[in-house]
Design an enzyme around this catalytic site. Sequence first.
Site, PDB file in Angstrom:
ATOM      1  N   ASP A 204      -0.580  -3.582   5.807  1.00 20.79           N
ATOM      2  CA  ASP A 204      -1.237  -3.020   6.990  1.00 20.79           C
ATOM      3  C   ASP A 204      -2.742  -3.234   6.890  1.00 20.79           C
ATOM      4  O   ASP A 204      -3.345  -3.053   5.828  1.00 20.79           O
ATOM      5  CB  ASP A 204      -0.964  -1.520   7.090  1.00 20.79           C
ATOM      6  CG  ASP A 204       0.490  -1.240   7.427  1.00 20.79           C
ATOM      7  OD1 ASP A 204       1.280  -2.187   7.478  1.00 20.79           O
ATOM      8  OD2 ASP A 204       0.820  -0.056   7.642  1.00 20.79           O
TER       9      ASP A 204
ATOM     10  N   HIS B 281       5.868  -5.391  11.736  1.00 19.50           N
ATOM     11  CA  HIS B 281       5.341  -4.031  11.648  1.00 19.50           C
ATOM     12  C   HIS B 281       4.973  -3.492  13.035  1.00 19.50           C
ATOM     13  O   HIS B 281       3.893  -2.968  13.261  1.00 19.50           O
ATOM     14  CB  HIS B 281       4.106  -3.999  10.718  1.00 19.50           C
ATOM     15  CG  HIS B 281       3.717  -2.604  10.290  1.00 19.50           C
ATOM     16  ND1 HIS B 281       2.770  -1.873  10.940  1.00 19.50           N
ATOM     17  CD2 HIS B 281       4.162  -1.819   9.283  1.00 19.50           C
ATOM     18  CE1 HIS B 281       2.627  -0.692  10.340  1.00 19.50           C
ATOM     19  NE2 HIS B 281       3.460  -0.637   9.331  1.00 19.50           N
TER      20      HIS B 281
ATOM     21  N   ASP C 159       6.050   4.436   4.812  1.00 21.95           N
ATOM     22  CA  ASP C 159       6.956   3.481   5.470  1.00 21.95           C
ATOM     23  C   ASP C 159       6.985   2.136   4.730  1.00 21.95           C
ATOM     24  O   ASP C 159       7.730   1.234   5.125  1.00 21.95           O
ATOM     25  CB  ASP C 159       6.591   3.296   6.952  1.00 21.95           C
ATOM     26  CG  ASP C 159       5.145   2.910   7.185  1.00 21.95           C
ATOM     27  OD1 ASP C 159       4.285   3.318   6.387  1.00 21.95           O
ATOM     28  OD2 ASP C 159       4.863   2.192   8.163  1.00 21.95           O
ATOM     29  N   HIS C 160       6.222   2.026   3.643  1.00 20.66           N
ATOM     30  CA  HIS C 160       6.207   0.782   2.872  1.00 20.66           C
ATOM     31  C   HIS C 160       6.783   0.930   1.464  1.00 20.66           C
ATOM     32  O   HIS C 160       6.961  -0.071   0.776  1.00 20.66           O
ATOM     33  CB  HIS C 160       4.779   0.225   2.791  1.00 20.66           C
ATOM     34  CG  HIS C 160       4.274  -0.214   4.119  1.00 20.66           C
ATOM     35  ND1 HIS C 160       4.194  -1.531   4.500  1.00 20.66           N
ATOM     36  CD2 HIS C 160       3.875   0.500   5.213  1.00 20.66           C
ATOM     37  CE1 HIS C 160       3.744  -1.615   5.736  1.00 20.66           C
ATOM     38  NE2 HIS C 160       3.539  -0.393   6.192  1.00 20.66           N
TER      39      HIS C 160
ATOM     40  N   HIS D 294       1.507   3.843   1.880  1.00 13.66           N
ATOM     41  CA  HIS D 294       1.964   4.632   3.017  1.00 13.66           C
ATOM     42  C   HIS D 294       3.495   4.615   2.977  1.00 13.66           C
ATOM     43  O   HIS D 294       4.110   3.585   2.715  1.00 13.66           O
ATOM     44  CB  HIS D 294       1.433   4.072   4.340  1.00 13.66           C
ATOM     45  CG  HIS D 294       0.051   4.581   4.666  1.00 13.66           C
ATOM     46  ND1 HIS D 294      -0.835   3.900   5.463  1.00 13.66           N
ATOM     47  CD2 HIS D 294      -0.582   5.728   4.293  1.00 13.66           C
ATOM     48  CE1 HIS D 294      -1.959   4.599   5.558  1.00 13.66           C
ATOM     49  NE2 HIS D 294      -1.839   5.696   4.858  1.00 13.66           N
TER      50      HIS D 294
ATOM     51  N   HIS E 210       0.844  -1.199   0.000  1.00 15.55           N
ATOM     52  CA  HIS E 210       0.000   0.000   0.000  1.00 15.55           C
ATOM     53  C   HIS E 210       0.875   1.243   0.000  1.00 15.55           C
ATOM     54  O   HIS E 210       2.081   1.167   0.255  1.00 15.55           O
ATOM     55  CB  HIS E 210      -0.973  -0.003   1.187  1.00 15.55           C
ATOM     56  CG  HIS E 210      -0.320   0.114   2.526  1.00 15.55           C
ATOM     57  ND1 HIS E 210       0.561  -0.827   3.020  1.00 15.55           N
ATOM     58  CD2 HIS E 210      -0.412   1.067   3.483  1.00 15.55           C
ATOM     59  CE1 HIS E 210       0.967  -0.458   4.222  1.00 15.55           C
ATOM     60  NE2 HIS E 210       0.405   0.688   4.527  1.00 15.55           N
TER      61      HIS E 210
ATOM     62  N   HIS F 214      -7.880  -1.004   5.487  1.00 12.98           N
ATOM     63  CA  HIS F 214      -6.889  -0.071   6.031  1.00 12.98           C
ATOM     64  C   HIS F 214      -7.400   1.325   5.710  1.00 12.98           C
ATOM     65  O   HIS F 214      -8.461   1.479   5.118  1.00 12.98           O
ATOM     66  CB  HIS F 214      -5.517  -0.361   5.393  1.00 12.98           C
ATOM     67  CG  HIS F 214      -4.373   0.325   6.069  1.00 12.98           C
ATOM     68  ND1 HIS F 214      -4.203   0.324   7.432  1.00 12.98           N
ATOM     69  CD2 HIS F 214      -3.335   1.053   5.577  1.00 12.98           C
ATOM     70  CE1 HIS F 214      -3.117   1.015   7.735  1.00 12.98           C
ATOM     71  NE2 HIS F 214      -2.572   1.466   6.630  1.00 12.98           N
TER      72      HIS F 214
END
Lengths: 347, 347
Positions: free
Chosen positions: A233, A293, A66-67, A64, A62, A162
């Site tokens: 997530d 995570h 941090d990914h 975001h 996804h 999410h």
Amino acid sequence: MSMDITFLGTGSAYPSPTRGASALVLRREGECWLFDCGEGTQTQFMKSHLKAGRITKIFITHLHGDHFFGLPGLLCTLSLQSSPDPNRRPVDIYGPLGLRHFILPTQDQCPAEEFKEFSYLDRDEVSPQGAQGRILHLDPVEHSYLLVEDEQLVLKAFRLFHRIPSFGFVVEEKPRTGKLDVQKLKDLGVQPGPLYGKLKNGTAVVLENGVTISPSDVLEDPIPGRKICILGDCSGVVGDAAVKLCCEADVLIHEATLDDTQEEKAREHGHSTPKMASDFAKLCKVKKLVLTHFSQRYKPAAQRGEGDTDITELRRQAESVLDGQEVTLAEDFMTIDIPMKKKKQRC
Amino acid sequence: MSMDITFLGTGSAYPSPTRGASALVLRREGECWLFDCGEGTQTQFMKSHLKAGRITKIFITHLHGDHFFGLPGLLCTLSLQSSPDPNRRPVDIYGPLGLRHFILPTQDQCPAEEFKEFSYLDRDEVSPQGAQGRILHLDPVEHSYLLVEDEQLVLKAFRLFHRIPSFGFVVEEKPRTGKLDVQKLKDLGVQPGPLYGKLKNGTAVVLENGVTISPSDVLEDPIPGRKICILGDCSGVVGDAAVKLCCEADVLIHEATLDDTQEEKAREHGHSTPKMASDFAKLCKVKKLVLTHFSQRYKPAAQRGEGDTDITELRRQAESVLDGQEVTLAEDFMTIDIPMKKKKQRC
């Protein structure tokens, strides 16, 4: 055929010196498939026993940061490394809509001669001659996306709950042909030789006495392949498709950002707790649950300092749901082997 | 007023465990100004004695990934950290055209309610009410860009030769008022008191005997401010403006990607060698030259392993041009103090 998973980043929200941002590698026959690519993933590769040059596919769960904020840097470095080898296979990248706008330069970001036009993708059109990339669509029956299929395995994506579109991936090896039942073959009068190979490869054979032997007569049950599920997530899955797809997985990698006492906050942010992850694992009858995570407050057990929260509490919470079945807490650079199966299983 | 520079990344091309990608912090009165932000800069902040939350301005020299791929992650983390404090001053970001397209989400990258429209910037239009950001234009006389000016200092950018547009920055404190010549004041019959303050602040005073005293009569020469020059990747500067701007800088931070034996290759890629950096430093009569942005083959001296190239050779090459004047090779987490000046200097 060896298969293993190495975690390169197990922290949520941002990378820290104790937990990198999300990234894990599924390695199979020397090929590395990278799942998520948080900032710093290329440096984590350098610190690990893996080689980024072996990456052939990248999957992003996804959008975001941090990914996937490590993706531009990793791609540039791979490109630098492979520039003496123009025949190197391109890396395939799979991710949510919007990812392409992040990794492809706009006209004002690069010299005119380096700019490439991909706007046909915005219109969901077929790529012009030589151009690459396409939009994948949801299978309306199975409620999944078929991303990869070759002779040996299938990789599908499915939808998660999410705050933004988020996906899980299931990698499943196709079953291998069962063993030849040598005793049965002998009883039927088939002597070891070329006929054994034909039967093993699925071809019926006719003996000199006129008797036809089908492969199914002499082959044991097919040996199922391994199944690995890697979820982005989420505070849950969308619909029933995911449970079916993840059923009896050998390994389920599930996020557990916060501990059970903070379930309300976790759900509010579209995240899971150990209990939530274990509930899904139980529903799917998975053989091994690995949590990852984690909020950066949960330092790896060995690096825990005074005042740091004890992460082993998260394992206890997860295991209590699974009737004592062992649960693994991921740490950066941890590798998990996934051995081949030897007999048939049913879901 | 203390002022120092800390290097957070001193490697070129990509971040490695021994040298992060380009990033350095100029700290002044507790405020951090970040120059370049390669991938991993936020993690380097965590490993250093600095706090990313103190960043008030960010300057990007050019749009090669090793200089700005850490920006999206850093901004997200700053935003997470400051979310309980909506009154926190926004961070100002200065960079080449194209940078905005990298750090602002497109419509397909974020939920509709989070999308912000900045397309007026593409048309170089004045921002609508409440919107921020603008395009800065080259001063046609000074051949520089005025980025920041306040009561205490001025920051300008100037153009460099590189494969794409690249900029250098000069931060110059404004001169401080000179000391009051107390002996002269006494000779003129001015006794210590409020008149001293008026004169120090630049106001003429009239004594009881009718004599007017101008500040220039009783103030020593102004004390010049400090000047720091931070150059992006380059194989030289564009025009004469840079030499004038950098003249007698207290510190010049210049790239030296490759050693002198590879000057041809360095120039071909738009980079410098120690000799090229020193030639510019000599032309500008700078007081301290610091080299950085080294090829990852040059490990910091203390971390040099068997077979690694000796980086101290680069210092020798640079110093030989500067008639023995000491040259510093930057390392990650190295801090350089820049003391205040005490007397007038001329360029």
